[in-house]
Design a protein around this motif. Structure first.
Motif, PDB file in Angstrom:
ATOM      1  N   LYS A  32       0.861  -1.189   0.000  1.00  0.00           N
ATOM      2  CA  LYS A  32       0.000   0.000   0.000  1.00  0.00           C
ATOM      3  C   LYS A  32       0.892   1.232   0.000  1.00  0.00           C
ATOM      4  CE  LYS A  32      -3.943  -2.075   2.266  1.00  0.00           C
ATOM      5  NZ  LYS A  32      -5.096  -1.743   3.109  1.00  0.00           N
ATOM      6  N   ASN A  33       0.317   2.381  -0.309  1.00  0.00           N
ATOM      7  CA  ASN A  33       1.071   3.616  -0.289  1.00  0.00           C
ATOM      8  C   ASN A  33       0.979   4.238   1.103  1.00  0.00           C
ATOM      9  OD1 ASN A  33       1.444   6.652  -0.554  1.00  0.00           O
ATOM     10  ND2 ASN A  33       2.143   5.922  -2.543  1.00  0.00           N
ATOM     11  N   SER A  34       2.114   4.507   1.726  1.00  0.00           N
ATOM     12  CA  SER A  34       2.151   5.079   3.079  1.00  0.00           C
ATOM     13  C   SER A  34       1.560   6.475   3.151  1.00  0.00           C
ATOM     14  CB  SER A  34       3.592   5.153   3.583  1.00  0.00           C
ATOM     15  OG  SER A  34       4.187   3.898   3.640  1.00  0.00           O
ATOM     16  N   LEU A  35       1.578   7.184   2.016  1.00  0.00           N
ATOM     17  CA  LEU A  35       1.154   8.580   1.988  1.00  0.00           C
ATOM     18  C   LEU A  35      -0.295   8.727   1.536  1.00  0.00           C
ATOM     19  CD1 LEU A  35       4.392   9.914   0.250  1.00  0.00           C
ATOM     20  CD2 LEU A  35       3.937   9.707   2.704  1.00  0.00           C
ATOM     21  N   ALA A  62       3.644 -16.756  -9.662  1.00  0.00           N
ATOM     22  CA  ALA A  62       2.997 -15.687  -8.898  1.00  0.00           C
ATOM     23  C   ALA A  62       1.889 -15.037  -9.726  1.00  0.00           C
ATOM     24  CB  ALA A  62       4.031 -14.640  -8.486  1.00  0.00           C
ATOM     25  N   THR A  63       0.892 -14.507  -9.017  1.00  0.00           N
ATOM     26  CA  THR A  63      -0.182 -13.739  -9.651  1.00  0.00           C
ATOM     27  C   THR A  63      -0.309 -12.408  -8.925  1.00  0.00           C
ATOM     28  OG1 THR A  63      -1.853 -14.760  -8.223  1.00  0.00           O
ATOM     29  CG2 THR A  63      -1.468 -15.793 -10.373  1.00  0.00           C
ATOM     30  N   ALA A  64      -0.818 -11.407  -9.627  1.00  0.00           N
ATOM     31  CA  ALA A  64      -0.956 -10.076  -9.027  1.00  0.00           C
ATOM     32  C   ALA A  64      -2.341  -9.506  -9.307  1.00  0.00           C
ATOM     33  CB  ALA A  64       0.121  -9.142  -9.577  1.00  0.00           C
ATOM     34  N   THR A  65      -2.883  -8.843  -8.279  1.00  0.00           N
ATOM     35  CA  THR A  65      -4.129  -8.099  -8.419  1.00  0.00           C
ATOM     36  C   THR A  65      -3.940  -6.748  -7.750  1.00  0.00           C
ATOM     37  OG1 THR A  65      -4.995  -9.079  -6.368  1.00  0.00           O
ATOM     38  CG2 THR A  65      -5.626 -10.153  -8.437  1.00  0.00           C
ATOM     39  N   GLY A  66      -4.789  -5.820  -8.121  1.00  0.00           N
ATOM     40  CA  GLY A  66      -4.712  -4.498  -7.527  1.00  0.00           C
ATOM     41  C   GLY A  66      -6.092  -3.919  -7.326  1.00  0.00           C
ATOM     42  N   SER A 100      -7.472   2.521   0.705  1.00  0.00           N
ATOM     43  CA  SER A 100      -8.050   1.289   0.151  1.00  0.00           C
ATOM     44  C   SER A 100      -7.289   0.783  -1.072  1.00  0.00           C
ATOM     45  CB  SER A 100      -9.518   1.509  -0.211  1.00  0.00           C
ATOM     46  OG  SER A 100      -9.628   2.505  -1.218  1.00  0.00           O
ATOM     47  N   GLU A 101      -6.336   1.543  -1.565  1.00  0.00           N
ATOM     48  CA  GLU A 101      -5.564   1.138  -2.746  1.00  0.00           C
ATOM     49  C   GLU A 101      -4.499   0.115  -2.355  1.00  0.00           C
ATOM     50  OE1 GLU A 101      -6.346   2.435  -5.985  1.00  0.00           O
ATOM     51  OE2 GLU A 101      -8.050   2.960  -4.709  1.00  0.00           O
ATOM     52  N   PHE A 102      -4.291  -0.903  -3.207  1.00  0.00           N
ATOM     53  CA  PHE A 102      -3.314  -1.953  -2.885  1.00  0.00           C
ATOM     54  C   PHE A 102      -2.809  -2.639  -4.143  1.00  0.00           C
ATOM     55  CE2 PHE A 102      -7.331  -4.132  -3.218  1.00  0.00           C
ATOM     56  CZ  PHE A 102      -7.014  -5.307  -3.895  1.00  0.00           C
ATOM     57  N   LEU A 103      -1.670  -3.301  -3.987  1.00  0.00           N
ATOM     58  CA  LEU A 103      -1.143  -4.268  -4.943  1.00  0.00           C
ATOM     59  C   LEU A 103      -0.939  -5.543  -4.150  1.00  0.00           C
ATOM     60  CD1 LEU A 103       0.178  -5.212  -7.630  1.00  0.00           C
ATOM     61  CD2 LEU A 103       2.341  -4.308  -6.744  1.00  0.00           C
ATOM     62  N   LYS A 104      -1.546  -6.641  -4.610  1.00  0.00           N
ATOM     63  CA  LYS A 104      -1.406  -7.922  -3.915  1.00  0.00           C
ATOM     64  C   LYS A 104      -0.753  -8.929  -4.847  1.00  0.00           C
ATOM     65  CE  LYS A 104      -5.190  -9.938  -2.518  1.00  0.00           C
ATOM     66  NZ  LYS A 104      -6.300 -10.756  -1.994  1.00  0.00           N
ATOM     67  N   ILE A 105       0.307  -9.575  -4.336  1.00  0.00           N
ATOM     68  CA  ILE A 105       1.009 -10.611  -5.087  1.00  0.00           C
ATOM     69  C   ILE A 105       0.871 -11.913  -4.313  1.00  0.00           C
ATOM     70  CG2 ILE A 105       3.255 -11.388  -5.954  1.00  0.00           C
ATOM     71  CD1 ILE A 105       3.971  -8.317  -6.034  1.00  0.00           C
ATOM     72  N   VAL A 106       0.350 -12.938  -4.980  1.00  0.00           N
ATOM     73  CA  VAL A 106       0.217 -14.261  -4.384  1.00  0.00           C
ATOM     74  C   VAL A 106       1.291 -15.144  -5.011  1.00  0.00           C
ATOM     75  CG1 VAL A 106      -1.285 -16.255  -4.034  1.00  0.00           C
ATOM     76  CG2 VAL A 106      -2.256 -13.947  -4.002  1.00  0.00           C
ATOM     77  N   LEU A 107       2.164 -15.706  -4.178  1.00  0.00           N
ATOM     78  CA  LEU A 107       3.248 -16.556  -4.669  1.00  0.00           C
ATOM     79  C   LEU A 107       2.699 -17.906  -5.120  1.00  0.00           C
ATOM     80  CD1 LEU A 107       5.946 -15.796  -1.942  1.00  0.00           C
ATOM     81  CD2 LEU A 107       5.579 -14.648  -4.128  1.00  0.00           C
ATOM     82  N   ASP A 132       3.868   0.776   2.506  1.00  0.00           N
ATOM     83  CA  ASP A 132       3.594  -0.094   3.648  1.00  0.00           C
ATOM     84  C   ASP A 132       3.518  -1.503   3.086  1.00  0.00           C
ATOM     85  OD1 ASP A 132       3.352   2.203   5.162  1.00  0.00           O
ATOM     86  OD2 ASP A 132       1.173   2.125   5.288  1.00  0.00           O
ATOM     87  N   VAL A 133       4.110  -2.465   3.792  1.00  0.00           N
ATOM     88  CA  VAL A 133       4.212  -3.839   3.288  1.00  0.00           C
ATOM     89  C   VAL A 133       3.672  -4.804   4.328  1.00  0.00           C
ATOM     90  CG1 VAL A 133       5.835  -5.615   2.524  1.00  0.00           C
ATOM     91  CG2 VAL A 133       6.222  -3.243   1.896  1.00  0.00           C
ATOM     92  N   TYR A 134       2.896  -5.783   3.849  1.00  0.00           N
ATOM     93  CA  TYR A 134       2.314  -6.817   4.709  1.00  0.00           C
ATOM     94  C   TYR A 134       2.546  -8.168   4.052  1.00  0.00           C
ATOM     95  CZ  TYR A 134      -0.068  -2.608   6.257  1.00  0.00           C
ATOM     96  OH  TYR A 134      -0.333  -1.334   6.695  1.00  0.00           O
ATOM     97  N   LEU A 135       3.058  -9.127   4.820  1.00  0.00           N
ATOM     98  CA  LEU A 135       3.263 -10.486   4.319  1.00  0.00           C
ATOM     99  C   LEU A 135       2.410 -11.445   5.123  1.00  0.00           C
ATOM    100  CD1 LEU A 135       5.725  -8.928   3.193  1.00  0.00           C
ATOM    101  CD2 LEU A 135       7.020 -11.013   3.422  1.00  0.00           C
ATOM    102  N   TYR A 136       1.734 -12.360   4.425  1.00  0.00           N
ATOM    103  CA  TYR A 136       0.805 -13.293   5.050  1.00  0.00           C
ATOM    104  C   TYR A 136       1.140 -14.724   4.655  1.00  0.00           C
ATOM    105  CZ  TYR A 136      -2.016  -9.071   5.616  1.00  0.00           C
ATOM    106  OH  TYR A 136      -2.456  -7.818   5.945  1.00  0.00           O
ATOM    107  N   ASN A 137       0.724 -15.670   5.506  1.00  0.00           N
ATOM    108  CA  ASN A 137       0.849 -17.078   5.144  1.00  0.00           C
ATOM    109  C   ASN A 137      -0.434 -17.518   4.440  1.00  0.00           C
ATOM    110  OD1 ASN A 137      -1.078 -17.592   7.172  1.00  0.00           O
ATOM    111  ND2 ASN A 137       0.418 -18.392   8.620  1.00  0.00           N
ATOM    112  N   ASP A 138      -0.544 -18.811   4.122  1.00  0.00           N
ATOM    113  CA  ASP A 138      -1.697 -19.300   3.373  1.00  0.00           C
ATOM    114  C   ASP A 138      -2.980 -19.350   4.201  1.00  0.00           C
ATOM    115  OD1 ASP A 138      -0.870 -21.415   4.940  1.00  0.00           O
ATOM    116  OD2 ASP A 138      -0.795 -22.858   3.302  1.00  0.00           O
TER     117      ASP A 138
END
Length: 191
Positions: A32-35, A62-66, A100-107, A132-138
């Motif tokens: 996400k964008n911190s600003l 990997a796949t990406a959505t936004g 609410s804006e994001f870029l999500k990458i699923v490995l 801002d960065v967030y990492l999640y498990n499955d």
């Protein structure tokens, strides 16, 4: 007694040699964008522990959505195509700005990562490239989060070293093994 002691020492040595480094079980990366501005990411690299392979590539599964694209040419898959740091429109650019804006990458599969590199925009507006960065498990459990990583620099890139996953100490496992060995000895003496 020497045989059991030798077995425990050998087991402890093996356990300490097999200890992992890196953040284990990463399945999803959310940026996400911190600003609270537009997200503009030209490339993301997720470095696998031990191999150095980039797992945040479409060619690696990997796949990406936004949250939305500024234009059809600035889709989320541009951030995982391996083309390198580029400028608009050859990058992901969100269509709006705000929390609410994001870029999500699923490995492709849960993985162990050493680091994450985020490449911002190489042309204008690079002052927006603070993430801002967030990492999640499955299971969607948060493994790591961090704020205000800036790629607003001449390299248009930020490198985030990820923490090692906490695993049981070999000494704790060794104590359990010693207890089991002691039980075995006491049973042997009774017989």
């Amino acid at each position: 007694m020497n045989g059991i002691k030798g077995l425990v020492i050998a087991s402890l040595t093996t356990l300490s040699l097999n200890a992992h480094a890196g953040l284990m079980g990463v399945s999803e990366i959310v940026i996400k964008n911190s600003l609270d501005l537009w997200i503009q990411v030209s490339e993301v690299a997720a470095t696998e522990t031990g191999t150095g392979n980039d797992l945040a590539l479409s060619s690696a599964g990997a796949t990406a959505t936004g949250s939305g694209n500024w234009s059809a040419a600035s889709s989320p898959d541009k951030a995982i195509d391996g083309a390198g740091p580029l400028d608009y429109p050859f990058m992901y650019h969100s269509d709006g700005k705000g929390p609410s804006e994001f870029l999500k990458i699923v490995l492709g599969s849960p993985s162990e990562l050493d680091s994450l590199s985020i490449f911002g925009r190489t042309g204008c507006c690079s002052s927006r490239d603070v993430f801002d960065v967030y990492l999640y498990n499955d299971k969607q459990e948060e493994l790591f989060s961090g704020k205000y990583y800036s790629a607003a620099n001449p390299q248009h890139m930020v490198l985030i070293d990820l923490p090692d996953t906490v695993i049981p100490e070999p000494a704790s496992i060794g104590l359990v093994m010693l207890g089991l060995a002691g039980l075995g000895l006491s049973r042997r003496k009774k017989a």
